[in-house]
Scaffold this motif. Sequence first.
Motif, PDB file in Angstrom:
ATOM      1  N   GLU A   3       0.836  -1.213   0.000  1.00  0.00           N
ATOM      2  CA  GLU A   3       0.000   0.000   0.000  1.00  0.00           C
ATOM      3  C   GLU A   3       0.864   1.254   0.000  1.00  0.00           C
ATOM      4  O   GLU A   3       0.488   2.296  -0.529  1.00  0.00           O
ATOM      5  N   GLN A   6       1.705   2.066  -3.564  1.00  0.00           N
ATOM      6  CA  GLN A   6       0.518   2.463  -4.330  1.00  0.00           C
ATOM      7  C   GLN A   6       0.258   3.956  -4.188  1.00  0.00           C
ATOM      8  O   GLN A   6      -0.189   4.592  -5.136  1.00  0.00           O
ATOM      9  N   ASP A   7       0.546   4.527  -3.034  1.00  0.00           N
ATOM     10  CA  ASP A   7       0.399   5.974  -2.861  1.00  0.00           C
ATOM     11  C   ASP A   7       1.351   6.727  -3.780  1.00  0.00           C
ATOM     12  O   ASP A   7       0.988   7.740  -4.375  1.00  0.00           O
TER      13      ASP A   7
END
Length: 121
Positions: A3, A6-7
């Motif tokens: 995650e 992904q940012d």
Amino acid sequence: MSEYFQDYIAVAAFAAFGVVLVALTLGITYLVRPSNPGKEKLSTYECGVDPVGDGWNQTFVRYYIFGLLFVLFDVEAVFIFPWAIVAEDLGLPGVIAVIIFILTLLEGLLYAVRKGVLKWE
């Protein structure tokens, strides 16, 4: 993919989209704009006054000092307004710190006035 990355991918995608959008806009304006330069369009424009001389002129230092004083007191306002919002929470130490800050700025202004920087000739 984690995650965390992904940012970064989302930020990179938005940045790339921004670059493509700017390039596309500049490309379209380059293709659409008229291009017919002439003698009048290539001459120097001085607020409606016909240009006189070679265009090189020495600028007085007082203009820069005046601009520097403006920036100084503009930055002062950036520090004073947030202080005014939280003045009650800071108490006496905050008030003393801001008074010292304002007195330092007034000292600089007094110095500029004594040097004649603010006299416009």
